[in-house]
Enzyme design. Sequence first.
Site, short mmCIF file in Angstrom:
data_model
loop_
_atom_site.label_atom_id
_atom_site.label_comp_id
_atom_site.label_asym_id
_atom_site.label_seq_id
_atom_site.Cartn_x
_atom_site.Cartn_y
_atom_site.Cartn_z
N GLU A 1 -5.44 -7.64 12.83
CA GLU A 1 -5.41 -8.29 11.75
C GLU A 1 -4.96 -9.99 12.15
OE1 GLU A 1 -2.81 -6.30 8.83
OE2 GLU A 1 -5.06 -5.96 7.80
N ASN B 1 5.10 -1.51 1.88
CA ASN B 1 6.54 -2.24 2.46
C ASN B 1 6.34 -3.36 2.41
OD1 ASN B 1 4.54 -1.84 4.33
ND2 ASN B 1 5.97 -2.36 5.69
N GLU C 1 -4.25 0.17 10.57
CA GLU C 1 -3.25 -1.10 11.36
C GLU C 1 -2.33 0.07 10.05
OE1 GLU C 1 -2.21 -3.39 12.51
OE2 GLU C 1 -3.90 -4.36 12.20
N CYS D 1 6.51 -2.09 9.63
CA CYS D 1 5.96 -1.07 10.77
C CYS D 1 5.88 -1.59 12.08
CB CYS D 1 4.36 -0.99 10.67
SG CYS D 1 3.87 -3.15 10.91
P1 NDP Z 1 0.52 6.45 3.11
O1 NDP Z 1 -0.40 6.76 4.83
O2 NDP Z 1 1.26 7.75 3.00
O3 NDP Z 1 -0.31 5.59 2.44
C1 NDP Z 1 -1.30 4.44 2.48
C2 NDP Z 1 -2.14 4.34 1.29
O4 NDP Z 1 -3.03 5.51 1.45
C3 NDP Z 1 -1.36 4.08 0.21
O5 NDP Z 1 -2.17 3.60 -0.56
C4 NDP Z 1 -1.81 6.21 -0.09
O6 NDP Z 1 -1.97 6.11 -1.93
C5 NDP Z 1 -3.41 5.72 0.73
N1 NDP Z 1 -3.56 7.53 1.18
C6 NDP Z 1 -2.85 8.09 1.07
N2 NDP Z 1 -3.89 9.75 0.92
C7 NDP Z 1 -5.30 9.11 1.41
C8 NDP Z 1 -6.01 9.26 1.53
N3 NDP Z 1 -6.30 10.66 1.70
N4 NDP Z 1 -6.98 8.82 1.67
C9 NDP Z 1 -7.21 7.46 1.39
N5 NDP Z 1 -5.94 6.90 1.26
C10 NDP Z 1 -4.67 7.48 1.10
O7 NDP Z 1 1.69 5.56 4.14
P2 NDP Z 1 3.05 4.39 3.47
O8 NDP Z 1 2.59 4.05 2.08
O9 NDP Z 1 3.95 5.72 2.93
O10 NDP Z 1 3.44 3.58 4.52
C11 NDP Z 1 4.42 3.56 5.29
C12 NDP Z 1 2.96 4.28 6.49
O11 NDP Z 1 2.53 2.38 6.97
C13 NDP Z 1 4.33 3.80 7.81
O12 NDP Z 1 4.17 4.23 8.68
C14 NDP Z 1 4.52 1.96 8.27
O13 NDP Z 1 4.18 2.00 9.95
C15 NDP Z 1 3.06 1.86 8.33
N6 NDP Z 1 2.48 0.21 8.11
C16 NDP Z 1 1.82 -0.29 9.11
C17 NDP Z 1 1.15 -1.50 9.18
C18 NDP Z 1 1.05 -2.12 10.75
O14 NDP Z 1 0.27 -3.01 10.27
N7 NDP Z 1 0.48 -1.11 11.75
C19 NDP Z 1 1.75 -2.68 8.27
C20 NDP Z 1 2.87 -1.80 7.29
C21 NDP Z 1 3.07 -0.21 6.97
P3 NDP Z 1 -0.21 6.83 -2.37
O15 NDP Z 1 -0.12 5.68 -1.67
O16 NDP Z 1 -0.22 5.38 -3.13
O17 NDP Z 1 -0.70 7.76 -2.39
#
Ligand code: NDP
Length: 497
Positions: free
Chosen positions: A467, A155, A252, A286
């Site tokens: 962070e 995002n 996060e 988020c």
């Molecule tokens: P995901 O959890 O689907 O993915 C996050 C990252 O983790 C991606 O790079 C993904 O790879 C990778 N990933 C997937 N499976 C694994 C695994 N088993 N082990 C290690 N890495 C893995 O999240 P989204 O990308 O859909 O992001 C949206 C979410 O992020 C929302 O819930 C949002 O609230 C949260 N968020 C939180 C923030 C905060 O600061 N608290 C800020 C921004 C977002 P890939 O997708 O490439 O397959």
Amino acid sequence: MASFPPRQLYYKGQVQAASSGKTFQTINPATATPLADVQIASNSDIDAAITAAEHAFPIWSQTPAIVRARILQRAANLLREKNDEIARVETLDSGKAFTETSTVDVVTGADVLEYYANYIGGGGLNGDTIQLREGAWVYTKKTPLGVCAGIGAWNYPIQIALWKSAACLAAGNTMVYKPSEFTPLHGLTLAEIYTEAGLPAGVFNVVNGGGEVGAYLTTHPTIAKISFTGQVSTGMKVAGSAAGNMKYVTMELGGKSPLIICPDADLENAVDGAMMANFYSTGQVCTNGTRVFVPRSIKSSFEKRLLEKIPFVRAGPLFDEQTNFGPLSSRPHYEKVLEYIRCGVESDRATLLCGGLEKPAVPQELQAGYWVKPTVFTDCTDDMRIVKEEIFGPVMSVLYYDTIEEAVKRANATELGLAAGVFTRDLNQAHRIIDQLQAGITWINAWGESPAEMAVGGWKKSGLGVENGHRGIEAWLQNKSTLVDMSGCVATAFAKL
Ligand code: NDP
């Protein structure tokens, strides 16, 4: 036909071809057309990137903090010089309007880099000296952890990469970074900027791929820390895997944050806050305040003003300066958000005030994109799925309340605790409410701003650690305490032997 050349990996200070022979495509969500083929890192490519980071660690960690600071400051300057060029690619990759990416995404990342450059240049990494008695004292030293991994969500692609790498590198660590496969294009750009700024080869490395690449990083014996941004469910897997390998983590994760409007609030400001907290970045933030608690006594005036303001949320061509609302970031995410809107209408039976399943009016060439309308449900109740689960799209749930005590109790009745906010003219009341809200990031009469100085991180299942700010860099350091005794005797039971 993809519009960008194929993207590769980056380690040892240069672009490297992946050995897997596999690629994935990144898609422009505004038009649903391919942007670039991206090479997927094999395990041996990830090993090579980690080895590069391992070799670079002694050089970088022993580089004086003031020299590291200069390099990071140079990188911040380069990011600002190239702001529009980077923002343009972020817009194509993520679907965010250029009015956003050109004013927020790169800028807020560069700010954090500059903040930590100043922080370490000004002695922020110094330890403490504690006098114990005459001739004896303790001194502490902050030392970096080693090779760390950053795993990003889609995002805020370059902002997330910068919020992780700025503190990591400032502390003297090296990093292997995996962007989300939905928005990977910024990764190589950032690596090239760091190299241009003078970062030694191997200090910042990029491996592309899906969840399996992230998972491999979480178990790798050389990696000392995982900094992860993503969903709660993925975060739990990552934290579990890291804990099993005794790695440090920063998590996060997601939220379902409450925004409480008090009866005395400035209605105009409160409605603007609720819109900001739900429709900015098409709701893909988020910290979104998706549970909007409104006093029952102002229901009709709140809804009327909200409906009057909805037309200011303008979908359209992403480089048009009038556009402030893009599509959702990918097809799977679009389908997920539509499913929640459907659930709000059909299963939860909330009242649909505006928006819904239809696409907004966009030009013909954008109609295949992942567009949704800003959507508001009212008369929501706490047990509805749309109220309980993170949707991560432009879907506001309005919940009515009778007393402040009730609103606070209901606001806290969730497993998540990322953000919260209150709108009121009564400052005593504001602080009292904020004090009771269970969340790590809170706002009073504001929503969303997250400057470099402000440590941000969730409570409960929304995360671990923070962070940014002074506290953010501590998560990339370990402490060494040394006791010095100049009296020449060892203070133990054996001292007289
Ligand atoms: P995901 O959890 O689907 O993915 C996050 C990252 O983790 C991606 O790079 C993904 O790879 C990778 N990933 C997937 N499976 C694994 C695994 N088993 N082990 C290690 N890495 C893995 O999240 P989204 O990308 O859909 O992001 C949206 C979410 O992020 C929302 O819930 C949002 O609230 C949260 N968020 C939180 C923030 C905060 O600061 N608290 C800020 C921004 C977002 P890939 O997708 O490439 O397959």
